[in-house]
Design an enzyme around this catalytic site. Structure first.
Site, PDB file in Angstrom:
ATOM      1  N   SER A  23       0.871  -1.176   0.000  1.00  0.00           N
ATOM      2  CA  SER A  23       0.000   0.000   0.000  1.00  0.00           C
ATOM      3  C   SER A  23       0.907   1.225   0.000  1.00  0.00           C
ATOM      4  O   SER A  23       2.066   1.150   0.417  1.00  0.00           O
ATOM      5  CB  SER A  23      -0.947  -0.002   1.209  1.00  0.00           C
ATOM      6  N   GLU A  25       1.297   5.477   0.742  1.00  0.00           N
ATOM      7  CA  GLU A  25       0.720   6.646   1.434  1.00  0.00           C
ATOM      8  C   GLU A  25       1.163   7.944   0.758  1.00  0.00           C
ATOM      9  O   GLU A  25       2.340   8.125   0.452  1.00  0.00           O
ATOM     10  CB  GLU A  25       1.171   6.633   2.901  1.00  0.00           C
ATOM     11  N   ASP A 117      -1.954  14.612  16.425  1.00  0.00           N
ATOM     12  CA  ASP A 117      -1.054  15.253  17.389  1.00  0.00           C
ATOM     13  C   ASP A 117      -1.546  16.636  17.748  1.00  0.00           C
ATOM     14  O   ASP A 117      -2.165  17.308  16.929  1.00  0.00           O
ATOM     15  CB  ASP A 117       0.352  15.373  16.787  1.00  0.00           C
ATOM     16  N   PHE A 227      11.679  14.660  10.027  1.00  0.00           N
ATOM     17  CA  PHE A 227      10.381  13.978  10.252  1.00  0.00           C
ATOM     18  C   PHE A 227      10.512  12.974  11.392  1.00  0.00           C
ATOM     19  O   PHE A 227       9.648  12.880  12.259  1.00  0.00           O
ATOM     20  CB  PHE A 227       9.942  13.202   9.002  1.00  0.00           C
ATOM     21  N   HIS A 277       3.756  -1.157   3.730  1.00  0.00           N
ATOM     22  CA  HIS A 277       3.127   0.146   3.499  1.00  0.00           C
ATOM     23  C   HIS A 277       4.270   1.126   3.236  1.00  0.00           C
ATOM     24  O   HIS A 277       5.186   1.246   4.048  1.00  0.00           O
ATOM     25  CB  HIS A 277       2.347   0.555   4.757  1.00  0.00           C
TER      26      HIS A 277
HETATM   27  P1  FAD Z   1      -3.574   6.695  20.121  1.00  0.00           P
HETATM   28  O1  FAD Z   1      -3.616   5.269  19.642  1.00  0.00           O
HETATM   29  O2  FAD Z   1      -4.797   7.302  20.597  1.00  0.00           O
HETATM   30  O3  FAD Z   1      -2.401   6.788  21.125  1.00  0.00           O
HETATM   31  C1  FAD Z   1      -1.683   7.967  21.426  1.00  0.00           C
HETATM   32  C2  FAD Z   1      -1.008   7.852  22.785  1.00  0.00           C
HETATM   33  O4  FAD Z   1      -1.992   8.009  23.798  1.00  0.00           O
HETATM   34  C3  FAD Z   1      -0.317   6.527  23.054  1.00  0.00           C
HETATM   35  O5  FAD Z   1       0.847   6.748  23.778  1.00  0.00           O
HETATM   36  C4  FAD Z   1      -1.329   5.780  23.886  1.00  0.00           C
HETATM   37  O6  FAD Z   1      -0.720   4.806  24.709  1.00  0.00           O
HETATM   38  C5  FAD Z   1      -1.974   6.908  24.691  1.00  0.00           C
HETATM   39  N1  FAD Z   1      -3.354   6.606  25.081  1.00  0.00           N
HETATM   40  C6  FAD Z   1      -4.388   6.313  24.248  1.00  0.00           C
HETATM   41  N2  FAD Z   1      -5.511   6.097  24.948  1.00  0.00           N
HETATM   42  C7  FAD Z   1      -5.189   6.297  26.241  1.00  0.00           C
HETATM   43  C8  FAD Z   1      -5.920   6.232  27.474  1.00  0.00           C
HETATM   44  N3  FAD Z   1      -7.225   5.936  27.495  1.00  0.00           N
HETATM   45  N4  FAD Z   1      -5.259   6.495  28.631  1.00  0.00           N
HETATM   46  C9  FAD Z   1      -3.937   6.780  28.610  1.00  0.00           C
HETATM   47  N5  FAD Z   1      -3.194   6.856  27.499  1.00  0.00           N
HETATM   48  C10 FAD Z   1      -3.805   6.608  26.338  1.00  0.00           C
HETATM   49  N6  FAD Z   1      -1.194  12.178  11.924  1.00  0.00           N
HETATM   50  C11 FAD Z   1      -1.974  13.087  11.273  1.00  0.00           C
HETATM   51  O7  FAD Z   1      -2.188  14.190  11.797  1.00  0.00           O
HETATM   52  N7  FAD Z   1      -2.536  12.814  10.045  1.00  0.00           N
HETATM   53  C12 FAD Z   1      -2.332  11.617   9.431  1.00  0.00           C
HETATM   54  O8  FAD Z   1      -2.865  11.397   8.336  1.00  0.00           O
HETATM   55  C13 FAD Z   1      -1.518  10.638  10.071  1.00  0.00           C
HETATM   56  N8  FAD Z   1      -1.294   9.426   9.500  1.00  0.00           N
HETATM   57  C14 FAD Z   1      -0.541   8.489  10.164  1.00  0.00           C
HETATM   58  C15 FAD Z   1      -0.375   7.217   9.595  1.00  0.00           C
HETATM   59  C16 FAD Z   1       0.382   6.247  10.238  1.00  0.00           C
HETATM   60  C17 FAD Z   1       0.519   4.873   9.613  1.00  0.00           C
HETATM   61  C18 FAD Z   1       1.010   6.549  11.492  1.00  0.00           C
HETATM   62  C19 FAD Z   1       1.865   5.504  12.179  1.00  0.00           C
HETATM   63  C20 FAD Z   1       0.852   7.794  12.069  1.00  0.00           C
HETATM   64  C21 FAD Z   1       0.062   8.772  11.440  1.00  0.00           C
HETATM   65  N9  FAD Z   1      -0.160  10.041  12.007  1.00  0.00           N
HETATM   66  C22 FAD Z   1      -0.949  10.968  11.351  1.00  0.00           C
HETATM   67  C23 FAD Z   1       0.457  10.399  13.295  1.00  0.00           C
HETATM   68  C24 FAD Z   1      -0.465  10.119  14.516  1.00  0.00           C
HETATM   69  O9  FAD Z   1      -1.599  10.974  14.470  1.00  0.00           O
HETATM   70  C25 FAD Z   1       0.365  10.365  15.783  1.00  0.00           C
HETATM   71  O10 FAD Z   1       1.365   9.419  15.891  1.00  0.00           O
HETATM   72  C26 FAD Z   1      -0.415  10.512  17.094  1.00  0.00           C
HETATM   73  O11 FAD Z   1       0.507  10.996  18.083  1.00  0.00           O
HETATM   74  C27 FAD Z   1      -0.979   9.239  17.662  1.00  0.00           C
HETATM   75  O12 FAD Z   1      -2.041   8.753  16.978  1.00  0.00           O
HETATM   76  P2  FAD Z   1      -2.655   7.307  17.368  1.00  0.00           P
HETATM   77  O13 FAD Z   1      -3.878   7.102  16.577  1.00  0.00           O
HETATM   78  O14 FAD Z   1      -1.600   6.280  17.323  1.00  0.00           O
HETATM   79  O15 FAD Z   1      -3.058   7.601  18.891  1.00  0.00           O
END
Ligand code: FAD
Length: 299
Positions: A23, A25, A117, A227, A277
Protein backbone atom coordinates in the site's frame (compact mmCIF):
# COMPACT_ATOMS: atom_id res chain seq x y z
CA UNK A 1 29.57 -20.31 -0.62
CA UNK A 2 26.76 -22.80 -0.13
CA UNK A 3 25.20 -20.65 2.58
CA UNK A 4 25.21 -17.64 0.25
CA UNK A 5 23.71 -19.74 -2.52
CA UNK A 6 20.96 -21.09 -0.21
CA UNK A 7 20.16 -17.59 0.99
CA UNK A 8 19.80 -16.31 -2.59
CA UNK A 9 17.69 -19.29 -3.58
CA UNK A 10 15.33 -18.74 -0.66
CA UNK A 11 15.00 -15.03 -1.45
CA UNK A 12 14.31 -15.78 -5.08
CA UNK A 13 11.65 -18.29 -4.09
CA UNK A 14 10.07 -15.61 -1.95
CA UNK A 15 10.08 -12.96 -4.64
CA UNK A 16 8.56 -15.44 -7.05
CA UNK A 17 5.74 -16.00 -4.63
CA UNK A 18 2.83 -13.80 -5.75
CA UNK A 19 1.16 -12.65 -2.55
CA UNK A 20 3.23 -9.61 -1.52
CA UNK A 21 0.75 -6.88 -0.68
CA UNK A 22 1.73 -3.24 -0.87
CA UNK A 23 0.00 0.00 0.00
CA UNK A 24 1.18 3.54 -0.69
CA UNK A 25 0.72 6.65 1.43
CA UNK A 26 0.44 10.13 -0.06
CA UNK A 27 -0.25 13.57 1.37
CA UNK A 28 -2.74 16.01 -0.18
CA UNK A 29 -0.82 18.45 -2.41
CA UNK A 30 -0.95 22.14 -1.54
CA UNK A 31 0.06 23.74 -4.83
CA UNK A 32 -0.49 23.13 -8.54
CA UNK A 33 3.11 21.99 -9.00
CA UNK A 34 2.79 19.58 -6.08
CA UNK A 35 -0.49 18.34 -7.45
CA UNK A 36 1.16 17.53 -10.79
CA UNK A 37 3.79 15.42 -9.02
CA UNK A 38 1.09 13.77 -6.91
CA UNK A 39 -0.86 12.59 -9.99
CA UNK A 40 2.27 11.63 -11.86
CA UNK A 41 3.25 9.35 -8.95
CA UNK A 42 -0.27 7.95 -8.60
CA UNK A 43 -0.31 7.13 -12.31
CA UNK A 44 3.01 5.28 -12.01
CA UNK A 45 2.11 3.38 -8.84
CA UNK A 46 -1.54 2.51 -9.53
CA UNK A 47 -0.69 -0.18 -12.14
CA UNK A 48 1.07 -2.12 -9.34
CA UNK A 49 -2.38 -2.96 -7.94
CA UNK A 50 -1.70 -1.86 -4.37
CA UNK A 51 -4.12 -3.06 -1.71
CA UNK A 52 -4.88 0.63 -1.30
CA UNK A 53 -3.43 4.09 -1.73
CA UNK A 54 -3.95 6.27 1.33
CA UNK A 55 -4.06 10.04 1.68
CA UNK A 56 -3.15 11.71 4.98
CA UNK A 57 -5.29 14.14 6.93
CA UNK A 58 -3.84 17.45 8.10
CA UNK A 59 -3.76 18.51 11.73
CA UNK A 60 -7.09 19.80 12.96
CA UNK A 61 -8.85 18.91 9.71
CA UNK A 62 -6.81 21.41 7.68
CA UNK A 63 -6.90 19.10 4.65
CA UNK A 64 -10.46 17.86 5.15
CA UNK A 65 -11.74 18.77 1.68
CA UNK A 66 -8.47 18.03 -0.11
CA UNK A 67 -8.13 14.56 1.45
CA UNK A 68 -11.67 13.66 0.39
CA UNK A 69 -11.18 15.12 -3.10
CA UNK A 70 -7.92 13.19 -3.62
CA UNK A 71 -9.18 9.81 -2.39
CA UNK A 72 -12.36 10.14 -4.45
CA UNK A 73 -10.39 10.98 -7.59
CA UNK A 74 -7.84 8.21 -7.02
CA UNK A 75 -10.65 5.71 -6.79
CA UNK A 76 -12.66 6.97 -9.74
CA UNK A 77 -9.73 7.71 -12.09
CA UNK A 78 -7.44 4.76 -11.42
CA UNK A 79 -9.81 2.14 -10.04
CA UNK A 80 -7.37 1.58 -7.15
CA UNK A 81 -8.91 1.32 -3.72
CA UNK A 82 -8.26 4.49 -1.75
CA UNK A 83 -8.07 4.94 2.01
CA UNK A 84 -8.69 8.26 3.70
CA UNK A 85 -6.82 9.12 6.90
CA UNK A 86 -8.80 10.79 9.66
CA UNK A 87 -7.81 12.35 12.98
CA UNK A 88 -9.85 13.62 15.90
CA UNK A 89 -7.63 16.54 16.98
CA UNK A 90 -9.58 19.71 17.75
CA UNK A 91 -12.87 18.32 16.44
CA UNK A 92 -16.13 17.35 18.09
CA UNK A 93 -17.58 13.88 17.55
CA UNK A 94 -20.24 15.44 15.34
CA UNK A 95 -17.59 17.03 13.11
CA UNK A 96 -15.59 13.82 12.84
CA UNK A 97 -18.73 11.78 12.20
CA UNK A 98 -19.68 14.20 9.41
CA UNK A 99 -16.31 13.55 7.75
CA UNK A 100 -16.86 9.78 8.06
CA UNK A 101 -20.31 10.12 6.47
CA UNK A 102 -18.71 12.21 3.70
CA UNK A 103 -16.23 9.39 3.02
CA UNK A 104 -19.04 6.83 3.07
CA UNK A 105 -21.20 8.85 0.69
CA UNK A 106 -18.25 9.20 -1.69
CA UNK A 107 -17.85 5.41 -1.74
CA UNK A 108 -14.68 5.38 0.37
CA UNK A 109 -14.75 2.32 2.58
CA UNK A 110 -11.21 2.34 3.95
CA UNK A 111 -10.10 4.64 6.74
CA UNK A 112 -6.76 5.02 8.51
CA UNK A 113 -7.97 6.17 11.94
CA UNK A 114 -5.63 8.26 14.08
CA UNK A 115 -5.84 10.38 17.15
CA UNK A 116 -3.50 12.96 15.62
CA UNK A 117 -1.05 15.25 17.39
CA UNK A 118 -1.57 18.47 19.31
CA UNK A 119 -0.63 21.53 17.26
CA UNK A 120 2.46 22.01 19.49
CA UNK A 121 3.90 18.64 18.36
CA UNK A 122 3.95 14.96 19.14
CA UNK A 123 5.77 15.17 22.48
CA UNK A 124 3.28 17.64 23.98
CA UNK A 125 0.26 16.58 26.05
CA UNK A 126 -2.85 15.86 24.02
CA UNK A 127 -6.03 17.60 25.13
CA UNK A 128 -9.07 16.11 23.48
CA UNK A 129 -11.86 18.35 22.22
CA UNK A 130 -14.45 18.57 25.04
CA UNK A 131 -17.03 16.81 22.84
CA UNK A 132 -14.53 14.82 20.85
CA UNK A 133 -13.09 11.33 20.57
CA UNK A 134 -10.29 11.09 23.11
CA UNK A 135 -7.99 8.65 21.34
CA UNK A 136 -7.56 6.30 18.43
CA UNK A 137 -9.55 3.47 20.03
CA UNK A 138 -12.59 5.70 20.61
CA UNK A 139 -12.33 6.96 17.04
CA UNK A 140 -12.30 3.40 15.66
CA UNK A 141 -15.39 2.53 17.73
CA UNK A 142 -17.12 5.71 16.49
CA UNK A 143 -16.36 4.91 12.83
CA UNK A 144 -17.70 1.38 13.27
CA UNK A 145 -21.03 2.84 14.36
CA UNK A 146 -21.32 4.65 11.05
CA UNK A 147 -20.75 1.88 8.55
CA UNK A 148 -18.80 -1.11 7.32
CA UNK A 149 -15.33 0.37 6.98
CA UNK A 150 -11.99 -1.38 6.64
CA UNK A 151 -10.02 0.43 9.36
CA UNK A 152 -6.25 0.62 9.82
CA UNK A 153 -4.60 2.06 12.94
CA UNK A 154 -1.10 3.19 13.87
CA UNK A 155 1.55 1.17 15.73
CA UNK A 156 4.94 2.27 17.01
CA UNK A 157 7.91 -0.13 16.86
CA UNK A 158 9.85 2.27 19.12
CA UNK A 159 6.81 2.96 21.38
CA UNK A 160 4.61 6.02 21.04
CA UNK A 161 6.40 8.98 22.69
CA UNK A 162 3.46 9.43 25.07
CA UNK A 163 3.21 5.80 26.20
CA UNK A 164 4.68 5.53 29.69
CA UNK A 165 5.88 1.96 29.07
CA UNK A 166 5.62 -0.95 26.66
CA UNK A 167 2.63 -2.54 28.39
CA UNK A 168 0.64 0.68 28.01
CA UNK A 169 1.67 0.99 24.40
CA UNK A 170 0.72 -2.57 23.44
CA UNK A 171 -2.53 -2.39 25.48
CA UNK A 172 -3.44 0.72 23.52
CA UNK A 173 -2.81 -1.02 20.20
CA UNK A 174 -4.93 -3.94 21.37
CA UNK A 175 -7.78 -1.59 22.30
CA UNK A 176 -7.73 -0.09 18.80
CA UNK A 177 -7.83 -3.52 17.16
CA UNK A 178 -10.46 -4.84 19.56
CA UNK A 179 -12.57 -1.77 18.74
CA UNK A 180 -12.73 -2.98 15.15
CA UNK A 181 -9.56 -2.15 13.23
CA UNK A 182 -8.38 -4.75 10.73
CA UNK A 183 -4.66 -4.06 10.83
CA UNK A 184 -1.96 -1.86 12.24
CA UNK A 185 0.50 0.10 10.11
CA UNK A 186 3.73 1.07 11.79
CA UNK A 187 5.41 4.38 12.13
CA UNK A 188 8.65 4.61 10.12
CA UNK A 189 11.58 2.75 11.65
CA UNK A 190 15.10 2.12 10.40
CA UNK A 191 16.28 -0.72 12.60
CA UNK A 192 14.36 -3.87 11.72
CA UNK A 193 15.08 -5.33 15.16
CA UNK A 194 12.73 -2.69 16.62
CA UNK A 195 9.98 -4.03 14.37
CA UNK A 196 10.72 -7.68 15.15
CA UNK A 197 10.70 -7.02 18.91
CA UNK A 198 7.48 -5.03 18.60
CA UNK A 199 5.68 -7.78 16.69
CA UNK A 200 6.85 -10.30 19.27
CA UNK A 201 5.48 -8.15 22.11
CA UNK A 202 2.17 -7.74 20.29
CA UNK A 203 1.81 -11.46 19.58
CA UNK A 204 2.58 -12.27 23.21
CA UNK A 205 -0.21 -9.88 24.22
CA UNK A 206 -2.63 -11.85 22.03
CA UNK A 207 -2.69 -9.46 19.06
CA UNK A 208 -3.23 -11.53 15.92
CA UNK A 209 -3.96 -8.78 13.37
CA UNK A 210 -1.39 -7.94 10.68
CA UNK A 211 1.21 -5.37 11.76
CA UNK A 212 2.29 -3.93 8.44
CA UNK A 213 5.73 -2.29 8.41
CA UNK A 214 5.67 1.36 7.30
CA UNK A 215 8.73 1.87 5.10
CA UNK A 216 10.09 5.36 4.62
CA UNK A 217 12.52 5.60 1.70
CA UNK A 218 15.11 8.28 2.39
CA UNK A 219 14.66 10.69 -0.52
CA UNK A 220 16.46 13.33 1.50
CA UNK A 221 18.31 12.33 4.63
CA UNK A 222 18.02 15.84 6.06
CA UNK A 223 14.26 15.96 5.54
CA UNK A 224 13.61 12.43 6.81
CA UNK A 225 15.77 12.95 9.93
CA UNK A 226 13.60 15.99 10.69
CA UNK A 227 10.38 13.98 10.25
CA UNK A 228 11.79 11.13 12.34
CA UNK A 229 12.72 13.46 15.20
CA UNK A 230 9.24 14.98 15.16
CA UNK A 231 7.46 11.63 15.35
CA UNK A 232 9.79 9.93 17.82
CA UNK A 233 11.52 7.55 15.40
CA UNK A 234 15.26 7.23 15.87
CA UNK A 235 17.99 7.44 13.27
CA UNK A 236 20.67 4.83 14.04
CA UNK A 237 24.26 6.13 13.99
CA UNK A 238 25.21 3.71 11.18
CA UNK A 239 22.44 5.18 9.00
CA UNK A 240 23.55 8.76 9.62
CA UNK A 241 27.10 7.73 8.74
CA UNK A 242 26.00 6.29 5.41
CA UNK A 243 24.54 9.63 4.36
CA UNK A 244 27.21 11.80 5.95
CA UNK A 245 28.63 14.37 3.52
CA UNK A 246 26.15 13.55 0.74
CA UNK A 247 24.07 16.75 1.02
CA UNK A 248 25.53 18.09 -2.21
CA UNK A 249 25.94 14.79 -4.00
CA UNK A 250 22.43 13.91 -5.13
CA UNK A 251 23.40 10.96 -7.31
CA UNK A 252 25.34 9.14 -4.60
CA UNK A 253 22.65 10.10 -2.08
CA UNK A 254 19.98 8.49 -4.28
CA UNK A 255 22.04 5.33 -4.74
CA UNK A 256 22.68 5.01 -1.01
CA UNK A 257 18.99 5.63 -0.33
CA UNK A 258 17.90 2.83 -2.62
CA UNK A 259 20.51 0.46 -1.21
CA UNK A 260 19.41 1.25 2.36
CA UNK A 261 15.72 0.78 1.60
CA UNK A 262 16.35 -2.42 -0.37
CA UNK A 263 18.38 -3.83 2.49
CA UNK A 264 15.61 -3.02 4.97
CA UNK A 265 12.80 -4.46 2.84
CA UNK A 266 14.65 -7.63 1.85
CA UNK A 267 15.61 -8.35 5.44
CA UNK A 268 11.94 -8.09 6.36
CA UNK A 269 11.10 -10.43 3.46
CA UNK A 270 13.66 -12.93 4.75
CA UNK A 271 11.92 -12.76 8.13
CA UNK A 272 8.60 -13.68 6.50
CA UNK A 273 6.97 -10.25 6.08
CA UNK A 274 4.53 -10.24 3.14
CA UNK A 275 2.81 -6.84 3.45
CA UNK A 276 4.41 -3.42 3.18
CA UNK A 277 3.13 0.15 3.50
CA UNK A 278 5.33 2.70 1.75
CA UNK A 279 5.48 6.36 2.76
CA UNK A 280 5.89 7.85 -0.71
CA UNK A 281 6.00 11.59 0.10
CA UNK A 282 4.21 11.77 -3.26
CA UNK A 283 7.25 10.44 -5.14
CA UNK A 284 7.31 7.21 -7.07
CA UNK A 285 10.90 6.36 -8.07
CA UNK A 286 12.26 4.65 -4.99
CA UNK A 287 8.97 2.96 -4.22
CA UNK A 288 8.71 1.61 -7.77
CA UNK A 289 12.17 0.11 -7.39
CA UNK A 290 11.34 -1.42 -4.01
CA UNK A 291 8.09 -2.90 -5.30
CA UNK A 292 10.04 -4.40 -8.19
CA UNK A 293 12.39 -6.09 -5.72
CA UNK A 294 9.30 -7.66 -4.20
CA UNK A 295 8.20 -8.86 -7.61
CA UNK A 296 5.31 -6.36 -7.61
CA UNK A 297 5.15 -4.97 -11.16
CA UNK A 298 2.65 -3.32 -13.45
CA UNK A 299 0.53 -5.67 -15.57
P1 FAD B 1 -3.57 6.70 20.12
O1 FAD B 1 -3.62 5.27 19.64
O2 FAD B 1 -4.80 7.30 20.60
O3 FAD B 1 -2.40 6.79 21.12
C1 FAD B 1 -1.68 7.97 21.43
C2 FAD B 1 -1.01 7.85 22.79
O4 FAD B 1 -1.99 8.01 23.80
C3 FAD B 1 -0.32 6.53 23.05
O5 FAD B 1 0.85 6.75 23.78
C4 FAD B 1 -1.33 5.78 23.89
O6 FAD B 1 -0.72 4.81 24.71
C5 FAD B 1 -1.97 6.91 24.69
N1 FAD B 1 -3.35 6.61 25.08
C6 FAD B 1 -4.39 6.31 24.25
N2 FAD B 1 -5.51 6.10 24.95
C7 FAD B 1 -5.19 6.30 26.24
C8 FAD B 1 -5.92 6.23 27.47
N3 FAD B 1 -7.22 5.94 27.49
N4 FAD B 1 -5.26 6.49 28.63
C9 FAD B 1 -3.94 6.78 28.61
N5 FAD B 1 -3.19 6.86 27.50
C10 FAD B 1 -3.80 6.61 26.34
N6 FAD B 1 -1.19 12.18 11.92
C11 FAD B 1 -1.97 13.09 11.27
O7 FAD B 1 -2.19 14.19 11.80
N7 FAD B 1 -2.54 12.81 10.05
C12 FAD B 1 -2.33 11.62 9.43
O8 FAD B 1 -2.87 11.40 8.34
C13 FAD B 1 -1.52 10.64 10.07
N8 FAD B 1 -1.29 9.43 9.50
C14 FAD B 1 -0.54 8.49 10.16
C15 FAD B 1 -0.37 7.22 9.60
C16 FAD B 1 0.38 6.25 10.24
C17 FAD B 1 0.52 4.87 9.61
C18 FAD B 1 1.01 6.55 11.49
C19 FAD B 1 1.87 5.50 12.18
C20 FAD B 1 0.85 7.79 12.07
C21 FAD B 1 0.06 8.77 11.44
N9 FAD B 1 -0.16 10.04 12.01
C22 FAD B 1 -0.95 10.97 11.35
C23 FAD B 1 0.46 10.40 13.29
C24 FAD B 1 -0.46 10.12 14.52
O9 FAD B 1 -1.60 10.97 14.47
C25 FAD B 1 0.36 10.36 15.78
O10 FAD B 1 1.36 9.42 15.89
C26 FAD B 1 -0.41 10.51 17.09
O11 FAD B 1 0.51 11.00 18.08
C27 FAD B 1 -0.98 9.24 17.66
O12 FAD B 1 -2.04 8.75 16.98
P2 FAD B 1 -2.65 7.31 17.37
O13 FAD B 1 -3.88 7.10 16.58
O14 FAD B 1 -1.60 6.28 17.32
O15 FAD B 1 -3.06 7.60 18.89
Amino acid sequence: MNAIHDHRASRQAKTERPPFQVSFEFFPPRTDVMEERFWDSIRKLAPLHPRFVSVTYGAGGSTRERTLRMVSRIKSETGVDAAAHLTCVDASRDDVDAVVRGYRDAGITRIVALRGDPPEGVGKPFTPHPDGYRNGAELVAGIRQLGEFDISVAAYPEKHPQSPDWDADIDNLKRKLDAGAARAITQMFFDNDDYFRFVERARKAGIAAPIVPGIQPIHSFKQISGFAARCGASIPAWLAERFEGLEDEPETHALVASAVAAEQVLELVDAGVTEFHFYTLNRSNLVLALARLLGVRPD
